[in-house]
Write an enzyme that holds these catalytic residues in place. Sequence first.
Site, PDB file in Angstrom:
ATOM      1  N   GLU A  67     -21.744  35.427  29.784  1.00 54.53           N
ATOM      2  CA  GLU A  67     -21.003  34.688  30.798  1.00 54.53           C
ATOM      3  C   GLU A  67     -19.863  35.496  31.394  1.00 54.53           C
ATOM      4  O   GLU A  67     -19.647  35.474  32.608  1.00 54.53           O
ATOM      5  CB  GLU A  67     -20.416  33.409  30.186  1.00 54.53           C
ATOM      6  N   ASN A 107     -19.782  17.034  47.803  1.00 54.32           N
ATOM      7  CA  ASN A 107     -20.280  17.554  46.531  1.00 54.32           C
ATOM      8  C   ASN A 107     -21.705  17.051  46.342  1.00 54.32           C
ATOM      9  O   ASN A 107     -21.996  15.898  46.638  1.00 54.32           O
ATOM     10  CB  ASN A 107     -19.452  17.039  45.351  1.00 54.32           C
TER      11      ASN A 107
END
Length: 607
Positions: free
Chosen positions: A486, A98
């Site tokens: 969104e 990550n």
Amino acid sequence: MCGIVGFIGKKEAAPLLVEGLKRLEYRGYDSAGIATLPDGKIERRRAEGKIINLENTLNERPTAGTIGIGHTRWATHGIPNETNAHPHATERVAVVHNGIIENFQELRAELVEKGFTPHSETDSEVVPLLITSYLNEGVSPIEAVKTTLKRLDGAFALGIIFAGEDDLLIGARRGSPLAVGFGEGEMYLGSDAMALAPLTKKIAYLDEGDWVVLKRDQVTFYNEDDQEVSREIRETAMSGALIGKGEHRHYMLKEIFEQPQVIGDTLASFFNPTAQTISMPDFPFDLATIPRITIVACGTSFYAGLVAKYWIEQYARIGVEIDVASEFRYREAPMEKGGLSLFISQSGETADTLAALRYAKSQDQHIMSIVNVPESSMERESHAVLHTHAGPEIGVASTKAFTTQLTVLACFSIALAKAKGAIDPTLEARLCKSIAEVPARVTEILNHDESLRDIAHSVAEARDVLYLGRGASFPIAMEGALKLKEISYIHAEGYAAGEMKHGPIALIDESVPVIVLAPSDSNFEKTASNTQEVVARGGRVIFMADKQGCEKMADHSMASVAMPDVEPFVAPILYSIPVQLLAYHVAVHKGTDVDQPRNLAKSVTVE
């Protein structure tokens, strides 16, 4: 954002890894994959898209082994496809990552010169290649990782396994969160407690710069100076059950309808129903002496902070500066010593907000965070924390996390105003009474679901949508526009209604729906006047106001949504609900992926 899960034990790893990845879906992702060690050799299974695609791959080509790592990837470097999916591997090592390796191009060039051939477009692949280069020099896996970590610039969390080493799993953290889970004869690695919840409740978090060596019966933590250290093992309160949608079609709708309960749960932390007063936990600073407040957040949390600016300045009479975290940290803003810096984040792991927090800390600020995830990085690095009690929010578009943030901020504003002596007992009582009524008023608003579904049909055909509001309704207009963008992918903007004449009114015609938020406050008449300007230019107005306000504007509205008649102080919380429902129903009508909209992630843990 990207999620990591790792396992080492006696059970088959693959099913546990997939289960952990499912619990990380809420973070948002483009691809998923796992790596295990059947017969000591690294085997990977990766797939573009949703985890169901990875499961299909595993059904066709199962993989065995009692140690493994898994990953959900949100693309940074390299397009989202199987080649760029994690884990990345050589014959000797597999890695999940990550974050961002900022110096990957320099490292990649060095490795190519040594004869290595990268197979992906990602920054992450340099990590297994670099580790392999050190393994080839004859050093041990642990030494290879230790040396590699010194070469990496950027923010990262890593999970690493090695061919021929079925009792060795290494994790490392710099900037991105990582946790270790403890079991009986087995150990776990995860991006957060959610990934590990069904497996164990015993969690230890890596501190900044830490790395950890996991074996089935042993865990050894090291700090950034490679010194062996101990880290606190704590009992996590995270539920082990997978979060279900219940009777609802989508997580987002379920979470919208959970708001009366979670707002009530959040209020219970601060509101004394017997005394009808708001109280805060003991802070290591005195609210009465705070000279100035700085609020920093991203996205929806920023809009919650903007509402709080209106509340704090109006009632507590303290100046408030607010900025988005990604801009604030680079302005190197001068900060008044002893000021309060307030950081808002659902996850408590937002990279830009964390970086801004650390800057404010360096400027001798009191640090307070509002977070939904206990034990998060922001909580651990703050002087004080106020929890929202929204529970896990799976839908990427924030709903209940937003309204519980507003609830906490409303309570804090009352407490701050009282500490400053800026409100008298009569006003305090009125504000407390209004906030206590919010859960019941939210329930009333949810009864408008069917009418909002009908209104959504006309909005869904639009290319552009405008949201208007004044005062504390202005941030809710921007939040409504963000929600529509969104999940429905319709272009939408939120404006202060008084600013329409300064440019945006040029956009108005009969094809543009205009959603107007107009609670009965001191701004109502001005908002109504701005609405008439829109109507005069052919705009299709959807008017959200109390019954009296809707009646006044009945002749000027295409549709209206009658809201409860409430104290203006709590109107921003309540007016958030219909804009959430409207966005949801528009998205459903358009057939978009409501819970996991394209290109978005739940927790943004990279810049």
